[in-house]
Design a protein around this motif. Structure first.
Motif, PDB file in Angstrom:
ATOM      1  N   ILE A  64       0.835  -1.209   0.000  1.00  7.88           N
ATOM      2  CA  ILE A  64       0.000   0.000   0.000  1.00  7.88           C
ATOM      3  C   ILE A  64       0.868   1.256   0.000  1.00  7.88           C
ATOM      4  O   ILE A  64       0.673   2.176  -0.792  1.00  7.88           O
ATOM      5  CB  ILE A  64      -0.926   0.011   1.244  1.00  7.88           C
ATOM      6  N   ALA A  65       1.862   1.206   0.865  1.00  7.22           N
ATOM      7  CA  ALA A  65       2.724   2.390   0.992  1.00  7.22           C
ATOM      8  C   ALA A  65       3.487   2.668  -0.284  1.00  7.22           C
ATOM      9  O   ALA A  65       3.588   3.811  -0.742  1.00  7.22           O
ATOM     10  CB  ALA A  65       3.704   2.185   2.148  1.00  7.22           C
ATOM     11  N   LEU A  66       3.979   1.637  -0.905  1.00  2.00           N
ATOM     12  CA  LEU A  66       4.846   1.829  -2.068  1.00  2.00           C
ATOM     13  C   LEU A  66       4.094   2.062  -3.383  1.00  2.00           C
ATOM     14  O   LEU A  66       4.553   2.776  -4.260  1.00  2.00           O
ATOM     15  CB  LEU A  66       5.776   0.626  -2.230  1.00  2.00           C
ATOM     16  N   VAL A  67       2.960   1.398  -3.503  1.00  2.00           N
ATOM     17  CA  VAL A  67       2.271   1.440  -4.807  1.00  2.00           C
ATOM     18  C   VAL A  67       1.011   2.302  -4.802  1.00  2.00           C
ATOM     19  O   VAL A  67       0.853   3.239  -5.576  1.00  2.00           O
ATOM     20  CB  VAL A  67       1.908  -0.001  -5.268  1.00  2.00           C
ATOM     21  N   ILE A  68       0.116   1.966  -3.904  1.00  2.00           N
ATOM     22  CA  ILE A  68      -1.206   2.610  -3.983  1.00  2.00           C
ATOM     23  C   ILE A  68      -1.176   4.077  -3.585  1.00  2.00           C
ATOM     24  O   ILE A  68      -1.741   4.929  -4.269  1.00  2.00           O
ATOM     25  CB  ILE A  68      -2.219   1.818  -3.125  1.00  2.00           C
ATOM     26  N   VAL A  69      -0.466   4.368  -2.513  1.00  2.00           N
ATOM     27  CA  VAL A  69      -0.468   5.767  -2.090  1.00  2.00           C
ATOM     28  C   VAL A  69       0.070   6.700  -3.187  1.00  2.00           C
ATOM     29  O   VAL A  69      -0.589   7.690  -3.537  1.00  2.00           O
ATOM     30  CB  VAL A  69       0.306   5.948  -0.753  1.00  2.00           C
ATOM     31  N   PRO A  70       1.197   6.393  -3.765  1.00  2.00           N
ATOM     32  CA  PRO A  70       1.663   7.264  -4.857  1.00  2.00           C
ATOM     33  C   PRO A  70       0.656   7.385  -5.986  1.00  2.00           C
ATOM     34  O   PRO A  70       0.455   8.466  -6.562  1.00  2.00           O
ATOM     35  CB  PRO A  70       2.937   6.565  -5.338  1.00  2.00           C
ATOM     36  N   LEU A  71      -0.014   6.294  -6.296  1.00  2.00           N
ATOM     37  CA  LEU A  71      -1.026   6.326  -7.359  1.00  2.00           C
ATOM     38  C   LEU A  71      -2.157   7.286  -7.010  1.00  2.00           C
ATOM     39  O   LEU A  71      -2.615   8.076  -7.837  1.00  2.00           O
ATOM     40  CB  LEU A  71      -1.616   4.921  -7.572  1.00  2.00           C
ATOM     41  N   LEU A  72      -2.576   7.168  -5.750  1.00  2.00           N
ATOM     42  CA  LEU A  72      -3.655   8.049  -5.306  1.00  2.00           C
ATOM     43  C   LEU A  72      -3.227   9.509  -5.393  1.00  2.00           C
ATOM     44  O   LEU A  72      -3.973  10.375  -5.870  1.00  2.00           O
ATOM     45  CB  LEU A  72      -4.034   7.726  -3.842  1.00  2.00           C
ATOM     46  N   VAL A  73      -2.013   9.739  -4.935  1.00  2.00           N
ATOM     47  CA  VAL A  73      -1.497  11.110  -4.973  1.00  2.00           C
ATOM     48  C   VAL A  73      -1.456  11.619  -6.411  1.00  2.00           C
ATOM     49  O   VAL A  73      -1.935  12.708  -6.735  1.00  2.00           O
ATOM     50  CB  VAL A  73      -0.091  11.168  -4.338  1.00  2.00           C
ATOM     51  N   LEU A  74      -0.935  10.773  -7.275  1.00  2.00           N
ATOM     52  CA  LEU A  74      -0.878  11.119  -8.697  1.00  2.00           C
ATOM     53  C   LEU A  74      -2.257  11.472  -9.252  1.00  2.00           C
ATOM     54  O   LEU A  74      -2.440  12.441  -9.990  1.00  2.00           O
ATOM     55  CB  LEU A  74      -0.328   9.932  -9.495  1.00  2.00           C
ATOM     56  N   SER A  75      -3.211  10.618  -8.871  1.00  2.00           N
ATOM     57  CA  SER A  75      -4.550  10.813  -9.424  1.00  2.00           C
ATOM     58  C   SER A  75      -5.100  12.182  -9.018  1.00  2.00           C
ATOM     59  O   SER A  75      -5.805  12.839  -9.771  1.00  2.00           O
ATOM     60  CB  SER A  75      -5.487   9.700  -8.974  1.00  2.00           C
ATOM     61  N   PHE A  76      -4.788  12.586  -7.807  1.00  2.00           N
ATOM     62  CA  PHE A  76      -5.273  13.903  -7.380  1.00  2.00           C
ATOM     63  C   PHE A  76      -4.559  15.020  -8.121  1.00  2.00           C
ATOM     64  O   PHE A  76      -5.127  16.058  -8.409  1.00  2.00           O
ATOM     65  CB  PHE A  76      -5.101  14.080  -5.863  1.00  2.00           C
ATOM     66  N   ILE A  77      -3.323  14.792  -8.425  1.00  2.00           N
ATOM     67  CA  ILE A  77      -2.588  15.804  -9.176  1.00  2.00           C
ATOM     68  C   ILE A  77      -3.091  15.905 -10.619  1.00  2.00           C
ATOM     69  O   ILE A  77      -3.367  16.969 -11.137  1.00  2.00           O
ATOM     70  CB  ILE A  77      -1.072  15.480  -9.184  1.00  2.00           C
ATOM     71  N   SER A  78      -3.262  14.755 -11.226  1.00  2.00           N
ATOM     72  CA  SER A  78      -3.627  14.776 -12.648  1.00  2.00           C
ATOM     73  C   SER A  78      -5.129  14.965 -12.867  1.00  2.00           C
ATOM     74  O   SER A  78      -5.558  15.259 -13.964  1.00  2.00           O
ATOM     75  CB  SER A  78      -3.180  13.476 -13.328  1.00  2.00           C
ATOM     76  N   LEU A  79      -5.924  14.811 -11.820  1.00  2.00           N
ATOM     77  CA  LEU A  79      -7.368  14.963 -11.999  1.00  2.00           C
ATOM     78  C   LEU A  79      -7.938  16.056 -11.100  1.00  2.00           C
ATOM     79  O   LEU A  79      -8.579  15.769 -10.097  1.00  2.00           O
ATOM     80  CB  LEU A  79      -8.090  13.639 -11.692  1.00  2.00           C
ATOM     81  N   PRO A  80      -7.691  17.304 -11.446  1.00  2.00           N
ATOM     82  CA  PRO A  80      -8.318  18.349 -10.650  1.00  2.00           C
ATOM     83  C   PRO A  80      -9.827  18.289 -10.875  1.00  2.00           C
ATOM     84  O   PRO A  80     -10.273  17.759 -11.898  1.00  2.00           O
ATOM     85  CB  PRO A  80      -7.728  19.632 -11.233  1.00  2.00           C
ATOM     86  N   ALA A  81     -10.607  18.811  -9.943  1.00  2.00           N
ATOM     87  CA  ALA A  81     -12.070  18.791 -10.113  1.00  2.00           C
ATOM     88  C   ALA A  81     -12.420  19.490 -11.419  1.00  2.00           C
ATOM     89  O   ALA A  81     -11.863  20.543 -11.745  1.00  2.00           O
ATOM     90  CB  ALA A  81     -12.721  19.501  -8.938  1.00  2.00           C
ATOM     91  N   LYS A  82     -13.349  18.906 -12.165  1.00  2.00           N
ATOM     92  CA  LYS A  82     -13.857  19.530 -13.388  1.00  2.00           C
ATOM     93  C   LYS A  82     -14.604  20.800 -13.040  1.00  2.00           C
ATOM     94  O   LYS A  82     -15.281  20.848 -12.009  1.00  2.00           O
ATOM     95  CB  LYS A  82     -14.833  18.568 -14.061  1.00  2.00           C
ATOM     96  N   LYS A  83     -14.502  21.790 -13.868  1.00  2.00           N
ATOM     97  CA  LYS A  83     -15.285  23.004 -13.639  1.00  2.00           C
ATOM     98  C   LYS A  83     -16.560  22.950 -14.481  1.00  2.00           C
ATOM     99  O   LYS A  83     -16.546  22.476 -15.616  1.00  2.00           O
ATOM    100  CB  LYS A  83     -14.458  24.233 -13.991  1.00  2.00           C
ATOM    101  N   THR A  84     -17.622  23.453 -13.890  1.00  2.00           N
ATOM    102  CA  THR A  84     -18.924  23.388 -14.556  1.00  2.00           C
ATOM    103  C   THR A  84     -19.345  24.767 -15.045  1.00  2.00           C
ATOM    104  O   THR A  84     -19.308  25.738 -14.287  1.00  2.00           O
ATOM    105  CB  THR A  84     -19.980  22.844 -13.570  1.00  2.00           C
ATOM    106  N   ILE A  85     -19.712  24.820 -16.297  1.00  2.00           N
ATOM    107  CA  ILE A  85     -20.253  26.058 -16.869  1.00  2.00           C
ATOM    108  C   ILE A  85     -21.687  25.799 -17.309  1.00  2.00           C
ATOM    109  O   ILE A  85     -21.927  24.896 -18.120  1.00  2.00           O
ATOM    110  CB  ILE A  85     -19.435  26.538 -18.087  1.00  2.00           C
ATOM    111  N   VAL A  86     -22.605  26.560 -16.763  1.00  2.00           N
ATOM    112  CA  VAL A  86     -24.002  26.422 -17.172  1.00  2.00           C
ATOM    113  C   VAL A  86     -24.354  27.541 -18.146  1.00  2.00           C
ATOM    114  O   VAL A  86     -24.027  28.708 -17.903  1.00  2.00           O
ATOM    115  CB  VAL A  86     -24.955  26.452 -15.960  1.00  2.00           C
ATOM    116  N   PHE A  87     -24.988  27.174 -19.244  1.00  2.00           N
ATOM    117  CA  PHE A  87     -25.484  28.138 -20.229  1.00  2.00           C
ATOM    118  C   PHE A  87     -26.975  28.296 -19.986  1.00  2.00           C
ATOM    119  O   PHE A  87     -27.735  27.346 -20.150  1.00  2.00           O
ATOM    120  CB  PHE A  87     -25.174  27.670 -21.643  1.00  2.00           C
TER     121      PHE A  87
END
Lengths: 227, 227, 227, 227
Positions: free
Chosen positions: B6-29
């Motif tokens: 968990i420490a070596l593999v999953i945590v870095p992956l999770l961290v990465l995912s947060f870096i590469s996936l910022p919350a989408k922004k929503t625009i309403v028309f």
């Protein structure tokens, strides 16, 4: 002896009088409240009369106001026999259109574009059949703003354009008051006011408005009709 | 052993995912039938989505159409909780005004200028209170003629002017579609047609209209909101 | 000594005053020009005040006029915080609808039926959330003819019917002025006049109109609210 | 011998033919879209033709539809030479008024009451000058509700009342379709529907509506014109 006198003096005088006193020409101004006010003290018809006087032409022309408040083209059609043809006019200046547009907003009884054209044409045909010279005015303004934000500008421009076409189609001379007012306001209304430049309320003429209309009418009429 | 994994593999992956996936922004028309159509195949919102895709930005922004046919400012006010705030938008593009003017003519239920301003302001206040960035569009056209003879031009210009003032007063960025359409038509509508340049019927967008609106919205949004 | 006086005399007086002086109840009359005039000399609110005086109830009720000329349901919604809720009313009598219908004809800015219902409901919800008792009046008349030839009768009847439904849906007591005026005119307007029976101009109340409205309001309010 | 044959056989035949073949009488139905549809398959004019056939009267009468969609009294006036007088009608049934009222709401170009009367009178005068018998119909319905909540009921009743007065003033027989439809609906529309009883859409006739109109027209025409 008596007969000689008549022959030598009176007959030549009579002949002269016929030469020097041609029949007065009658011009009827046919329209709505703007023209109704135009026939009153300070109105554009009164200003025109003064201009004729100054030129020594007042003996030659009779100006008759035939404006009634709230009139649309339909009203002119309905009352043209009584109020215009009955005066045997030599020329008729028609100024109509503001209420045809305005009443769409204020009472739901404005004039359809197709009916505006048809009734306007019918009026002209009847006048021309009586050998009247017919002048058409475009409606000057409903609001004096210069940036085309007067609420009814679009429709007023549309009806002004219709009138320009009607004039062409019937060989009538146009008095383009709409263009005159727009041009004047572009120069003299830098604050984009909706009234107070040539009108008191956006529609009816103030002193400058009456002067501007009289000047323009004189200019156009003198090219073709006034001599 | 497990813990090490968990420490070596999953945590870095999770961290990465947060870096590469910022919350989408929503625009309403948020608007009327023009926007309702804008969310359909070929509509301006679809064109905008394609533009974001081409720039690789489609993962970052969610575009939501919230247009309903025949809507006026009152309707937007009444349905903004359900149709806009419920989407927790980061930005809202409001495009309203055509029916506020048009319904005066077609059903007698257009919007008074004072009420237009008050309800528009109330909508903006509620959106800004939720930290939305609010963009205001001026109504593009009711008729594409370039000589100001489209029947409702005056009133439409007036409401466009009101919206420009509302934008200023509320620190909202303006998307001046009215100006855009006028400029485009002055160049591209030499025959003074009332439709067929950027619209199908004088109001609703054709392909070029959808492209022009999407371009302009992208231009303005990218200056301030899109990154 | 001084302290004793306070204890023996003033404290009981203070206690008594709280017993004999229950808080006055406030009734706000919320509407358009009819209600604006109703708060003036001779107006229906003044007549109601006189009726309360005659019954010795004037110490118990505060009547506040909150009518503004030309108001529609939208205007009531926009100003209800300042003009009604700020008065902490115990009861609110809403009388609106004439301009929602009339402005369709006179300015193209009447109220759509669906919006009339939605904004009316929103006003009632906000008032009921503050524990106000809400009374709804139907619009009395635009023209007093009894044969349903008043130009706007159909639409006025439609909006009166909407209000009757709104009252039911929100458990509000109805004050059916439309029915009252129709019934009164059927008896007292044999010549089918369009004004002069209960109104001065078909809409605004004359002396008999103010009396009839005050009577009916008193009758309804005394059944549920006035004691 | 030949001459004798002519005298004995052909002359009497010719005389007979003139006796048994009186000139057909022409009835023009002059109106709006309701009449335009009335001349089509299943329309009220077709139903009337069938009724004449059944009575063996179809050889005696020519029924001509002259209805055009969206017509108001102005339109009838403008096209009466071409569409009515050119047919040399013996009788004309005028059915107009729905659009004069309706267009106030839908396009701002309805007909002022005073103009409605004046142009209607002008049409009748021109027809009577050609010895036409003129029948006037009141406008049947814009909405079939029976409780006077159809939006335009008041104004439609007003114009129906105008037509009743015009008929009286010009000695024209009235065909009171407004009254007919109201009476029919009071009996047959217990659910207070706005369409579907005698009309498809509140205005245009369904099968029962065409039958009801044909029956009433036959009833009235047979009292005075059909023999």
């Amino acid at each position: 002896m008596k007969t000689t006198l008549i022959a030598l003096v009176i007959v030549p005088l009579l002949v002269l009088s016929f030469i020097s006193l041609p029949a007065k020409k009658t011009i009827v101004f046919f329209g709505d409240s703007i023209t109704e006010q135009g026939a009153k003290q300070g109105g554009y018809i009164k200003v025109l009369e003064k201009m004729l006087q100054d030129k020594g032409l007042d003996k030659s022309y009779d100006l008759i106001g035939a404006g009634i408040s709230a009139n649309k083209v339909y009203d002119l059609y309905l009352r043209m026999e009584d109020d215009v043809l009955a005066k045997s006019p030599d020329a008729v200046v028609i100024w109509i259109g503001v209420n045809d547009v305005w009443h769409k907003r204020t009472s739901g009884t404005g004039t359809d574009a197709d009916k505006f054209v048809k009734f306007y044409n019918a009026i002209i045909k009847k006048l021309q059949a009586k050998n009247c010279t017919v002048y058409l005015c475009t409606p000057a303004a409903i609001g004096e703003k210069t940036d085309y934000t007067n609420e009814l500008d679009g429709d007023l421009n549309k009806y002004a354009a219709l009138i320009r076409n009607i004039a062409k189609a019937n060989n009538c001379t146009l008095i383009d008051l709409r263009q005159l007012f727009l041009n004047y306001n572009l120069k003299n209304n830098p604050e984009n006011k909706d009234r107070g430049i040539l009108t008191t309320d956006g529609v009816h003429l103030n002193e400058k408005g009456n002067a501007a209309v009289a000047d323009e009418m004189y200019r156009v009429l003198s090219q073709s009709f006034l001599k």
